[in-house]
Write an enzyme that holds these catalytic residues in place. Structure first.
Site, short mmCIF file in Angstrom:
data_model
loop_
_atom_site.label_atom_id
_atom_site.label_comp_id
_atom_site.label_asym_id
_atom_site.label_seq_id
_atom_site.Cartn_x
_atom_site.Cartn_y
_atom_site.Cartn_z
N SER A 125 0.84 -1.36 0.12
CA SER A 125 -0.02 -0.08 0.16
C SER A 125 1.05 1.36 0.12
O SER A 125 1.76 1.32 -0.88
CB SER A 125 -0.86 0.17 1.20
OG SER A 125 -2.03 0.96 1.22
N ASP A 135 -5.13 -3.57 -3.49
CA ASP A 135 -4.29 -3.31 -2.47
C ASP A 135 -3.43 -4.51 -2.00
O ASP A 135 -4.03 -5.57 -1.45
CB ASP A 135 -5.26 -2.77 -1.17
CG ASP A 135 -4.30 -2.09 -0.07
OD1 ASP A 135 -2.94 -2.42 -0.19
OD2 ASP A 135 -4.92 -1.76 0.98
#
Length: 387
Positions: free
Chosen positions: A77, A216
């Site tokens: 991330s 993600d």
């Protein structure tokens, strides 16, 4: 005569001990891992700035960069974005961003990345267009193989239902993973409910089209990618000819620095068994991700701490984490100037805090010690290469 003999024996013992220490340090594999957390990436950004500054002072080199000292840098991330910033080469084949440019990057671009709310209940909170724009602008056409050190950036393919790990060491067997860095960075940051998933395609070794449908990286590794980074380091030690002397890698031969983006104790105090017994699916959905990420982060740190301690190598592992975030600083997408200032202050204050209840050493002191190990190891390897 006896005195002379004793002196010689003592000298040999000291020399042997020193040589053994240096040899051990020279053989170390160095790993940097950076958690996910959206705008809270300002916290590890502050820590990285301090660490790089210490390395520059120790080596008397203002151009020293973190990529010069770590064999593997991994992130998920926002941690994946930081990984790319400090490993992607510029036109001079040096990292395009120094560590002291990370926090200003968030201040400049954070409000735009987290300001395009679609306002849709059935859809992502942000459209991701500005995020992709700035990634393309900063990272250009750079691909994984061009990274200045080994990287480990995670994502998750929602079509194949499998994690995807982008590393240099995988490219010989899986050239389709040699994707553009901006595609990788958007993918690892495309948190469900926050940003749309990302589609792109590359080519296989046979020239066939290979498609990615990614979200993600925290879905694959949760927020703390330390174990992923360690796994990549282990594989490199086993397969890379440059690491032939340490193929039997163990944790004693590893220096691991893991940077968190902060957790909150407020969350633990907010919900009780009595209250949550009345919750339905929607209420659980709103908090389950935060619970899972916090639990995984704690368990990863617990596991690594235990392993390093059992091997009497606890000084080889340093986890830098703020566990008492409050108010707006707990939010991954609050990019208001006031909150970003608070996050930067959290990072600065963290340096003065003790590493743990059992270790009164401050993070600042621990990072200086860690920097000294990194600096000494780099010099030892440079000296060996010159012969």
């Amino acid at each position: 005569m006896a005195t002379t003999k004793s002196f010689l024996i003592l000298s040999v013992m000291i020399l042997a001990t020193t040589s053994s220490t240096f040899a051990s340090l020279e053989e170390m594999v160095t790993v940097l891992s950076i958690d996910g957390g959206g705008i809270k990436g300002i916290i590890p950004g502050t820590i990285l700035e301090f660490l790089e500054g210490q390395l520059q002072k120790m080596d008397n080199n203002a151009d020293a960069r973190l990529a010069d000292y770590f064999d593997v840098i991994g992130g998920t991330s926002t941690g994946g974005l930081l990984t790319a910033m400090i490993t992607t080469p510029n036109e001079n084949n040096r990292p395009f961003a120094a560590a002291n440019e990370i926090v200003p990057f968030y201040f400049e671009h954070g409000p735009h990345i987290f300001n395009s709310s679609t306002g849709q209940f059935f859809g992502p909170k942000y459209d991701g267009k500005y995020l992709m724009q700035v990634l393309q602008e900063k990272l250009g056409e750079t691909r994984v193989h061009q990274a200045l050190t080994e990287v480990a950036i995670s994502s998750f393919d929602i079509k194949t239902n499998k994690p995807v790990i982008f590393t240099k060491s995988n490219l010989a067997k899986s050239p389709e993973l040699d994707a553009k860095m901006y595609d990788i960075c958007y993918s690892t940051a495309a948190a469900p409910t926050y940003f749309p998933p990302h589609y792109f395609a590359t080519n296989t070794i046979n020239g066939d089209k290979y498609e990615f449908n990614l979200v993600d990286g925290a879905v694959a590794t949760v927020a703390d990618p330390a174990l992923l980074s360690v796994s990549v380091a282990t594989r490199r030690a086993q397969e890379d000819p440059a690491f032939a002397s340490i193929r039997s890698l163990n944790y004693k031969k590893m220096l691991l620095l893991s940077l968190g983006t902060g957790t909150t104790s407020e969350f633990d105090k907010t919900h009780t068994a009595e209250e949550t017994a009345k919750w339905g699916a929607l209420q659980w959905m709103l908090v389950i991700q935060q619970m899972t990420e916090a639990a995984s982060s704690y368990m990863t740190d617990y596991y690594l701490s235990t392993v390093f301690q059992d091997l009497h190598s606890q000084n080889n592992y340093l986890r830098v984490q703020e566990n008492a975030l409050t108010g707006t600083t707990t939010k991954a997408d609050d990019a208001s100037e006031a909150n970003m200032e608070l996050l930067a202050q959290v990072g600065e204050n963290l340096l003065k805090k003790p590493v743990s209840k059992d270790n009164p050493e401050t993070y600042e002191e621990a990072l200086k010690r860690f920097a000294k190990l990194l600096s000494d190891r780099k010099k030892l390897r440079a000296n060996k290469a010159s012969y």
